[in-house]
Write an enzyme that holds these catalytic residues in place. Structure first.
Site, PDB file in Angstrom:
ATOM      1  N   HIS A 121       0.848  -1.188   0.000  1.00 35.49           N
ATOM      2  CA  HIS A 121       0.000   0.000   0.000  1.00 35.49           C
ATOM      3  C   HIS A 121       0.887   1.243   0.000  1.00 35.49           C
ATOM      4  CE1 HIS A 121      -3.515   2.444   0.659  1.00 35.49           C
ATOM      5  NE2 HIS A 121      -2.846   3.097   1.587  1.00 35.49           N
ATOM      6  N   ASP A 157      -6.977  -2.306   3.375  1.00 34.01           N
ATOM      7  CA  ASP A 157      -5.634  -1.842   3.755  1.00 34.01           C
ATOM      8  C   ASP A 157      -5.378  -2.008   5.247  1.00 34.01           C
ATOM      9  OD1 ASP A 157      -5.111  -1.175   1.091  1.00 34.01           O
ATOM     10  OD2 ASP A 157      -6.110   0.739   1.317  1.00 34.01           O
TER      11      ASP A 157
HETATM   12  C1  GRF Z   1       1.098   0.748  -6.132  1.00 37.52           C
HETATM   13  O1  GRF Z   1       1.291   2.075  -5.758  1.00 37.52           O
HETATM   14  C2  GRF Z   1       0.701  -0.094  -4.957  1.00 37.52           C
HETATM   15  O2  GRF Z   1       1.256   0.338  -3.765  1.00 37.52           O
HETATM   16  C3  GRF Z   1      -0.800   0.076  -4.925  1.00 37.52           C
HETATM   17  O3  GRF Z   1      -1.191   0.131  -6.274  1.00 37.52           O
HETATM   18  C4  GRF Z   1      -0.111   0.592  -7.070  1.00 37.52           C
HETATM   19  C5  GRF Z   1       0.120  -0.447  -8.106  1.00 37.52           C
HETATM   20  O4  GRF Z   1       1.096  -0.069  -9.024  1.00 37.52           O
HETATM   21  N1  GRF Z   1      -1.418  -0.983  -4.176  1.00 37.52           N
HETATM   22  P1  GRF Z   1       1.757  -1.171  -9.960  1.00 37.52           P
HETATM   23  O5  GRF Z   1       0.603  -1.803 -10.741  1.00 37.52           O
HETATM   24  O6  GRF Z   1       2.452  -2.158  -9.098  1.00 37.52           O
HETATM   25  O7  GRF Z   1       2.685  -0.415 -10.861  1.00 37.52           O
END
Ligand code: GRF
Length: 225
Positions: A121, A157
């Site tokens: 997260h 979360d």
């Molecule tokens: C990331 O910022 C993650 O923390 C959140 O969603 C975003 C996903 O980005 N849960 P990616 O698809 O991994 O580039």
């Protein structure tokens, strides 16, 4: 006290990564798992939309992919999850890493996988659960922001925290520059945290997750005193 995940033997933990979008965290996990010494082996990348860009990255890396279209299960979360569970079972999955997976999972699914499912997260939880974390961190005026890897519990979360990385919020930041600074840390933190879980190095003690790894020394401060 109990281990969150007990490795079945010397074999690497069979891991699925669940995505909805670009998959940059997935790519970081795949890169780490390309090393045969890494304790998790990625056996499946599953998306809830065929348009998830990360699917092509996974396929190019030779990783089996699956799509369970959540749109096809409108209002039927149990039906969607049963289809996901069938894919997980078909690939003998032992651990799940959520990486930008934009579906809220039911209490039953989460309970079934508790201790064996992690999420990343983009905030220092419990601050800023939910969406638009970087915008909200800027609006709140926090001077440190970051990311969290946690075991997944039923709340959005929520769940025992495995690891966090903090970054400074700089004077000229907008949401994009702050997101980029956090994302660089996500890509370092997530592979490390998944490795600790897969290696059986995460203990559950009174609702907290304790990791058998070196604690960060010193302090992070911004501005520097
Ligand atoms: C990331 O910022 C993650 O923390 C959140 O969603 C975003 C996903 O980005 N849960 P990616 O698809 O991994 O580039």
């Amino acid at each position: 006290m109990s281990l969150a995940f007990v490795p079945a033997g010397p074999a690497r933990a069979r891991t699925a990564i669940l995505i909805s979008g670009r998959g940059s965290n997935m790519a970081a996990l795949l890169a780490a798992a390309a090393d045969p010494a890494y304790p998790a082996q990625v056996v499946l990348v599953l998306a809830n939309k065929a348009s998830a860009a990360g699917l092509a990255t996974a396929a190019a890396a030779g990783i089996p992919t699956a799509v369970v279209e959540s749109r096809g299960f409108k209002g039927d979360r149990a039906g969607f999850e049963a289809a996901v569970q069938a894919e997980l079972a078909r690939h003998g999955v032992e651990l799940i890493a959520l990486a930008g997976f934009m579906r809220v999972l039911t209490e039953g699914f989460v309970a079934h996988w508790f201790g064996r499912m992690v999420n990343i997260h983009p905030s220092l939880l419990p601050s800023f659960p939910g969406l638009e974390t970087h915008e909200r961190a800027l609006a709140a005026g926090v001077r440190l922001h970051g990311c969290t890897v946690h075991l997944v519990s039923p709340g959005v979360d929520e769940g025992p925290i495995l690891a966090q990385a903090a970054v400074p919020v700089l004077a000229g930041d907008d949401a994009d520059s702050l997101a980029a600074r956090v994302l660089a840390q996500e890509h370092r933190l997530y592979p490390a945290a998944l490795a600790w879980l897969a290696a059986g190095r995460v203990r559950l003690v009174a609702g907290r997750a304790l990791v058998d790894a070196a604690d960060g020394a010193g302090a992070l401060a911004n501005p520097l005193p």
